[in-house]
Each structure stands twice: as structure tokens, then as C-alpha cells.
Scaffold this motif. Structure first.
Motif, PDB file in Angstrom:
ATOM      1  N   LYS A 106       0.855  -1.189   0.000  1.00  0.00           N
ATOM      2  CA  LYS A 106       0.000   0.000   0.000  1.00  0.00           C
ATOM      3  C   LYS A 106       0.888   1.235   0.000  1.00  0.00           C
ATOM      4  N   GLU A 107       0.781   2.035  -1.063  1.00  0.00           N
ATOM      5  CA  GLU A 107       1.603   3.236  -1.127  1.00  0.00           C
ATOM      6  C   GLU A 107       0.979   4.334  -0.258  1.00  0.00           C
ATOM      7  N   ILE A 108       1.839   4.986   0.510  1.00  0.00           N
ATOM      8  CA  ILE A 108       1.408   6.059   1.399  1.00  0.00           C
ATOM      9  C   ILE A 108       1.392   7.375   0.624  1.00  0.00           C
ATOM     10  N   ALA A 109       0.331   8.146   0.818  1.00  0.00           N
ATOM     11  CA  ALA A 109       0.185   9.404   0.097  1.00  0.00           C
ATOM     12  C   ALA A 109       1.356  10.330   0.366  1.00  0.00           C
ATOM     13  N   SER A 110       1.821  11.020  -0.683  1.00  0.00           N
ATOM     14  CA  SER A 110       2.954  11.936  -0.571  1.00  0.00           C
ATOM     15  C   SER A 110       2.571  13.283  -1.183  1.00  0.00           C
ATOM     16  N   THR A 111       3.130  14.347  -0.632  1.00  0.00           N
ATOM     17  CA  THR A 111       2.847  15.677  -1.168  1.00  0.00           C
ATOM     18  C   THR A 111       3.542  15.888  -2.509  1.00  0.00           C
ATOM     19  N   ASP A 112       4.597  15.121  -2.765  1.00  0.00           N
ATOM     20  CA  ASP A 112       5.309  15.232  -4.044  1.00  0.00           C
ATOM     21  C   ASP A 112       5.932  13.880  -4.368  1.00  0.00           C
ATOM     22  N   GLU A 113       5.224  13.083  -5.177  1.00  0.00           N
ATOM     23  CA  GLU A 113       5.672  11.729  -5.473  1.00  0.00           C
ATOM     24  C   GLU A 113       6.933  11.691  -6.334  1.00  0.00           C
ATOM     25  N   SER A 114       7.298  12.816  -6.932  1.00  0.00           N
ATOM     26  CA  SER A 114       8.511  12.819  -7.742  1.00  0.00           C
ATOM     27  C   SER A 114       9.763  12.767  -6.876  1.00  0.00           C
TER      28      SER A 114
END
Length: 241
Positions: A106-114
Motif C-alpha cells: 500500500k503506497e502512502i500518500a505523498s505531497t510530491d511523489e517525484s
């Protein structure tokens, strides 16, 4: 525990999972997570090594890679984006380290996935609980990554270097006890050019109240870290890719 009526037994069995799952999430966003992509802030032992510490241990940390800070700053930026974290560790390894977990993670939400991406796997199989996090952080320069790496490893004493992993790697294992329940957690921090790879792996046995062996947690975290670094190197996030 097994003689309790079903509803009460189920509640007693799953309640600690919620607590540890929350703790695992907090650790992912806590002292080992830098507040920005520029990098600030934690830690990580050799393959087959035993660099460990207890929650009450003291002493000065070993900080591998400190002498190479200047050389690292001179190298050009290598990575421009973080790879997909949930495919960075093989399904075989996930199954071995986190029995019963969904291998997709499960990927955790990020403010900037880059620049920052994290994936988590966790499961309770019988009374045995395991949690695994793999995180990638891409920073603006090799110098920023080196500084962040040194700051984080400096905050965690009792661990040791992991030879042959990235440009510098550090591993540490902790044992904590809460309400007589032990939890052992290993953290591996790796610097590869201008990127950091952080692996957190922990476990508890809710029947015996004991924690898994130090060696198993340490080696499991390092194995996941080696696969994650390989995924970073082979990703399309590097310059010229």
C-alpha cells in the motif's frame, strides 16, 4: 487468550495490531522522514552483522560516509524522481518477511511523489505480526543527501555500516516494550548519490509477548534495502534515462 469467548478474544488479538500499525505509520513520517525533499533529519548494519541497540543504549554513533561528503558534493545529480516503491521489493521477499501480507503493498500518500514515495506491507498471521516500510527520497543534490544521511545516522547510536550497499549505508535494531509486549525494529538507511532509501522492518508475537530475534530482523531489513537500492538504480528516474 484462546479460552476467551470469540468476540472478546478477537478484540484482544487485534487491538495491539492497531497500536503497532499506527506506530509504524508514525515512524514512517517521524524521525526517519525528512521534512522536505531537500533533506533533513535518521538511521540504519552489515550483511550478517549485528549492529544493534536497545531502547536504553548509549554511546557515540558510527557515521559511515562522513569523510566522503566533499567528494559526494562534487558529483552531478544522478536521480530526478523516485521509483515506484511497491514494486521495489520482490513478492518472494515480501512473503518471507511479512507472511500473510498482500504482496502488492500500500503506497502512502505523498505531497510530491517525484521526490518522496513510500510503500508499506503489514500482516498478522496467527499471533505473529510483521510490518515493512520502503521509502525513497530524492534530494536536490548529492551534498544535500550526504548531509541528511549524516544527520540521521548521527541521531541513532549503536548501529553499524552495511558494506557494499549504495554509497553509504547504516543499520540499527531497537527493542522496545510497552504493556509487557516486546517489539523489535530494524532500520536501514542508504545513500545512493542524491537519493536516500529507508527501510523499516519490525515484528511482535502477541501470544508469547516476545519480539523476533535481532538477527532475523536485521537481515530482513538489509535484504529489503538491497532490493530497493537495485530498483532505484534500475529505475527510469536517473538523468539521461
Amino acid at each position: 487468550m484462546r479460552d476467551l469467548p470469540l468476540p472478546l478474544a478477537l478484540t484482544a488479538r487485534l487491538s495491539p495490531v492497531v497500536v503497532i500499525a499506527c506506530a509504524g505509520w508514525a515512524l514512517t513520517s517521524g524521525p526517519f522522514a525528512a521534512p522536505s525533499a531537500d533533506g533533513h533529519g535518521a538511521a540504519g548494519q552489515g550483511a550478517g552483522g549485528t549492529g544493534t541497540r536497545s531502547a536504553s543504549s548509549n554511546g557515540s554513533p558510527q557515521v559511515p560516509g562522513a569523510s566522503s561528503a566533499s567528494a559526494a558534493a562534487d558529483r552531478p545529480k544522478t536521480y530526478t524522481s523516485a521509483p515506484a516503491p511497491c514494486t521495489a521489493v520482490s513478492t518472494k521477499t515480501v512473503t518471507a518477511l511479512v507472511p500473510g501480507a498482500k504482496t502488492a503493498g500500500k503506497e502512502i500518500a505523498s505531497t510530491d511523489e517525484s521526490v518522496r514515495r513510500t510503500c508499506s506491507w503489514n500482516a498478522l498471521k496467527g499471533y505473529d505480526y510483521r510490518w515493512l516500510d520502503v521509502s525513497f527520497e530524492v534530494m536536490r543534490s548529492n551534498e544535500a543527501a550526504t548531509t541528511a544521511y549524516q544527520q540521521r545516522t548521527g541521531e541513532k547510536s549503536g548501529g553499524g555500516a552495511v558494506p557494499g550497499l549504495g554509497d553509504a549505508a547504516y543499520s540499527v535494531v531497537n527493542l522496545t516494550t510497552e504493556d509487557k509486549q516486546q517489539t523489535r525494529e530494524g532500520v536501514v538507511l542508504v545513500r545512493a548519490a542524491n537519493a536516500l532509501v529507508v527501510v523499516t522492518y519490525n515484528g511482535s508475537d502477541f501470544e508469547t509477548k516476545k519480539a523476533p530475534a535481532t538477527d532475523g530482523i536485521n537481515k530482513g531489513a538489509i535484504k529489503a534495502a538491497r532490493e530497493a537500492v537495485a530498483a532505484l538504480v534500475n529505475s527510469g528516474g536517473g538523468q539521461g534515462n
